[in-house]
Design an enzyme around this catalytic site. Structure first.
Site, PDB file in Angstrom:
ATOM      1  N   GLU A 175      50.624  30.899  51.959  1.00 11.19           N
ATOM      2  CA  GLU A 175      50.169  29.630  51.386  1.00 11.19           C
ATOM      3  C   GLU A 175      49.184  29.854  50.235  1.00 11.19           C
ATOM      4  O   GLU A 175      48.102  29.282  50.198  1.00 11.19           O
ATOM      5  CB  GLU A 175      49.568  28.749  52.484  1.00 11.19           C
ATOM      6  CG  GLU A 175      50.575  28.457  53.587  1.00 11.19           C
ATOM      7  CD  GLU A 175      50.099  27.475  54.640  1.00 11.19           C
ATOM      8  OE1 GLU A 175      48.890  27.421  54.899  1.00 11.19           O
ATOM      9  OE2 GLU A 175      50.957  26.760  55.184  1.00 11.19           O
TER      10      GLU A 175
ATOM     11  N   ASP B 125      55.229  25.808  62.786  1.00 13.76           N
ATOM     12  CA  ASP B 125      53.799  25.575  62.620  1.00 13.76           C
ATOM     13  C   ASP B 125      53.272  24.524  63.594  1.00 13.76           C
ATOM     14  O   ASP B 125      53.031  23.388  63.188  1.00 13.76           O
ATOM     15  CB  ASP B 125      53.529  25.138  61.179  1.00 13.76           C
ATOM     16  CG  ASP B 125      52.055  25.182  60.834  1.00 13.76           C
ATOM     17  OD1 ASP B 125      51.269  25.644  61.666  1.00 13.76           O
ATOM     18  OD2 ASP B 125      51.705  24.745  59.727  1.00 13.76           O
TER      19      ASP B 125
ATOM     20  N   GLU C 294      46.298  19.170  65.094  1.00 15.26           N
ATOM     21  CA  GLU C 294      46.804  18.853  63.752  1.00 15.26           C
ATOM     22  C   GLU C 294      48.079  18.008  63.804  1.00 15.26           C
ATOM     23  O   GLU C 294      48.177  16.996  63.122  1.00 15.26           O
ATOM     24  CB  GLU C 294      47.051  20.164  62.986  1.00 15.26           C
ATOM     25  CG  GLU C 294      47.636  19.953  61.607  1.00 15.26           C
ATOM     26  CD  GLU C 294      47.784  21.250  60.814  1.00 15.26           C
ATOM     27  OE1 GLU C 294      47.415  22.322  61.335  1.00 15.26           O
ATOM     28  OE2 GLU C 294      48.264  21.174  59.673  1.00 15.26           O
TER      29      GLU C 294
HETATM   30  O1  GCW Z   1      49.781  24.489  59.133  1.00 14.95           O
HETATM   31  C1  GCW Z   1      49.002  25.042  58.202  1.00 14.95           C
HETATM   32  C2  GCW Z   1      47.818  24.155  58.089  1.00 14.95           C
HETATM   33  C3  GCW Z   1      46.849  24.764  57.135  1.00 14.95           C
HETATM   34  C4  GCW Z   1      46.458  26.132  57.683  1.00 14.95           C
HETATM   35  C5  GCW Z   1      47.709  26.976  57.859  1.00 14.95           C
HETATM   36  C6  GCW Z   1      47.423  28.320  58.506  1.00 14.95           C
HETATM   37  C7  GCW Z   1      44.366  27.252  57.504  1.00 14.95           C
HETATM   38  O2  GCW Z   1      48.249  22.879  57.671  1.00 14.95           O
HETATM   39  O3  GCW Z   1      45.754  23.916  57.032  1.00 14.95           O
HETATM   40  O4  GCW Z   1      45.521  26.781  56.879  1.00 14.95           O
HETATM   41  O5  GCW Z   1      48.610  26.301  58.669  1.00 14.95           O
HETATM   42  O6  GCW Z   1      47.631  28.430  59.694  1.00 14.95           O
HETATM   43  O7  GCW Z   1      47.030  29.231  57.830  1.00 14.95           O
END
Ligand code: GCW
Length: 653
Positions: free
Chosen positions: A265, A344, A372
């Protein structure tokens, strides 16, 4: 209001007041001091008894090195009690276990009988904070950070110590205090700008057997070191990290190590230089090894610049593809941290095949108790039933026992969770979200615990002996994850949320995005084909599981749309069509949320006003928001199909 004590309030046991007690502690040191202090606090609260030190006390604390280093043995009978631990930390855990047992028994001290010997199921039992140095928390739903504010490391002694107590009370032995996305001031945590307050953290948490980890910026050689590269195979980069590690451990001698999010990311990493994830992790591992340092390397590596038009790429495959070829190449002081599912933290996903695949690499499974994707601590969603299912899943990659719980035993392995805490008075936003914090720790320490029994413990410790509260909230907690699943995304498909915030329904929110998380709902059906005719993700599993997932006859139905694209009139085992199943679960889920509210309202006489008001607001919101979910999802599928609900319930056209 001062912040709550959560499950460490030690409410008096009715009718059990007793005379003062004596204790003898063999040995000395900060952790034993914590153990003795906790015992004193607990006995004062539960029985109104003060504790004094004598040579041969009613209660004896000491170390027996024959026990597991983090294990303990308790023998309590006729008002006398011995607590032995395999180390000072084991003694501390034993004290918490005794106080827990006393509250569950709810009897007089002299009638308390406890015979318990325990060793942890996992060596690493960790929480990851996604706290930023400015005080915000990524995916935080309980206020701001109690570690950082305005680029300062806060040292709120009382709150930090209470937090350390909460962690130790459930056996958590490590925390990473800053966000894995390391930017701006956070890059400087490994410099003398922050060593002084961090040293205090090591003392406070160290006194409770909790190791501190820091998340580092893989590009620190550039941001701090003035180099023009972070290529892990560049000798100048390796030399910089060696020197940095020497400096860090000279200043923070008990630091556990570094947690790293690389090539993920937008974070920098070895891929930029055509190096492998092992090159990156091992370079850091070599730098920290002389100090007993540990590198935890995350496996959340995938292409987040995907083109939705390209139906050949499947994000679910990414982690396994990146890390499986490297099995056996990591140093002994490296642990790979793998999210529980291949995507995720959705409300339901299959277990990540990488967890079973890696045979010669230390692994930790990463869970998320920050809600989340499971209601953001505004909806109640007790996650231990889900985590237990994950731990019990046999990935069939070992001849003897391939359950996740078995795969994560042993040195260098374990469990981590993205935590759900913040500086709210109740720590977790929703009071009931504290059950996930408590439960996660308990489940790490003993992966065989029953989620219902964990809920009962948490309720008793939090609310005292209060039968209406215990019964009603137990029932709500145990029904909460299934309810949430019902009124949100169906049959394992996930992702029908508002982009970025991940809260509330937005069926196509991610459908045309770059993030690789699609449900492919169309005129002809819904779901992702991950069989050989699609991405063939299912063949990342051992043959038995691959076959099971690849066939609609044997694929578990709660995941059927994760693995298959099915017509809306496909008949599930219940005899219902996929479409009717979607309608039914959404009506049922919203009805269940309404029942939660009604049942909770019956607790008004049994909770203090403030607690009641805080929770009532959340339950009321959940009830309404579940209707929003129901209607958005049902209308979406009605509009795709033109088919009415078989039972004539209201669907908006
Ligand atoms: O799902 C995503 C989250 C991000 C997070 C990422 C991760 C910390 O939306 O906010 O970043 O996973 O796990 O690295």
């Amino acid at each position: 209001m001062a912040y709550t004590k959560c499950w460490l309030a030690y409410p008096a046991i009715a009718g059990a007041a007793c005379a003062d007690l004596t204790v003898s502690v063999e040995g000395a040191g900060p952790i034993l001091d914590s153990a003795r202090a906790e015992l004193a606090r607990g006995l004062a609260g539960l029985y109104g008894a003060a504790l004094t030190d004598v040579a041969d006390g009613d209660i004896r604390l000491g170390v027996d090195t024959a026990l597991d280093p983090e294990g303990y043995r308790i023998h309590a009978e006729n008002g006398r009690c011995t607590i032995e631990g395999g180390s000072d930390t084991g003694v501390l855990y034993g004290v918490f276990a005794l106080l827990r047992a006393a509250q569950m028994a709810g009897c007089a001290w002299k009638d308390l009988t406890v015979q318990e010997e325990k060793a942890p199921a996992n060596r690493m039992r960790m929480l990851n904070h996604w706290d930023n140095l400015d005080g915000s928390i990524e995916r935080g739903y309980s206020g701001e950070s109690f570690f950082f504010k305005d680029d300062v490391v806060l040292v709120d002694e009382a709150r930090l110590a209470d937090y350390a107590r909460m962690l130790a009370s459930v056996g958590i032995n490590a925390i990473a205090i800053n966000n894995v996305n390391v930017k701006h001031a956070a890059t400087w945590l490994i410099t003398d700008r922050y060593y002084a307050p961090l040293r205090r953290y090591l003392e406070i948490f160290g006194a409770y057997g909790v190791k501190i980890y820091l998340c580092i910026n893989f590009a620190a050689t550039m941001d701090l070191g003035g180099l023009d590269t972070c290529d892990p195979c560049d000798p100048a980069v390796a030399a910089w990290w060696k020197e940095k590690a020497a400096d860090v451990w000279a200043n923070l001698p008990d630091l556990g190590g570094f947690l790293v999010k690389a090539d993920s990311e937008g974070r920098p990493g070895p891929f930029t230089y055509n190096r492998t994830q092992a090159d990156g992790a091992n370079m850091l591992a070599d730098a920290v090894a002389p100090y007993g340092g540990h590198i935890i390397w995350r496996c959340f590596v995938y292409n987040c610049q995907q083109d939705w038009r390209d139906t050949k790429i499947d994000r679910a495959c990414a982690g396994y593809n990146a890390f499986m070829p490297l099995d056996g190449q990591f140093r002994d002081n490296v642990t790979l941290q793998i999210k529980n599912g291949p995507m995720d933290f959705q409300v339901r996903e299959p277990v990540s095949p990488l967890i079973g695949g890696l045979q010669h690499t230390h692994i930790m499974v990463e869970f998320q108790i920050a809600q989340e994707y499971t209601g953001q601590q505004r909806h109640v969603c007790y996650l231990m039933p889900w985590f237990r299912q994950i731990l019990d899943t046999d990935l069939r990659t070992r001849p003897d026992n391939g359950t996740v719980a078995a795969l994560i035993r042993g040195a260098g392995n374990g469990m981590a969770a993205v935590t759900n805490t913040g500086n709210d008075d109740n720590w977790t936003g929703h009071d009931l979200a504290a059950a996930n914090l408590y439960g996660f720790g308990r489940l790490c320490y003993d992966t065989t615990l029953d989620p219902g029994a964990i809920a009962d413990e948490w309720l008793r410790l939090t609310y005292g002996d209060n039968p209406p509260v215990e019964q009603t909230l137990h029932s709500i907690l145990m029904r909460s994850w299934p309810a949430y699943e019902k009124y949100t995304a169906p049959l394992g498909v996930g992702w029908m949320v508002n982009p970025n915030y991940h809260y509330g329904p937005n069926v196509d929110g991610y459908e045309y995005s770059r993030w690789g998380c699609y449900h492919r709902a169309s005129f002809d059906g819904i779901g992702i084909d991950r069989t050989p005719s699609g991405s063939d993700y299912c063949h990342q599993y051992a043959p038995e599981l691959a076959e099971m997932y690849a066939s609609t006859d044997t694929c578990p139905e709660e995941l059927i749309l994760f693995f298959h694209h099915l017509p809306y009139d496909y008949r599930l085992k219940s005899g219902k069509t996929v479409l009717q199943h979607i309608y039914d679960t959404h009506f049922e889920g919203a009805e269940e949320a309404a029942r939660f509210y009604d049942e909770f309202m019956g607790l008004k006489p049994y909770l203090d006003e403030e607690t009641f008001a805080r929770m009532e607001a959340r339950f009321a919101h959940q009830k309404e928001h579940a209707c929003e979910w129901r209607d958005v999802i049902n209308t979406y599928f009605y509009r795709k199909t033109g088919v009415e609900d078989a039972h004539g319930r209201k669907i908006y056209h």
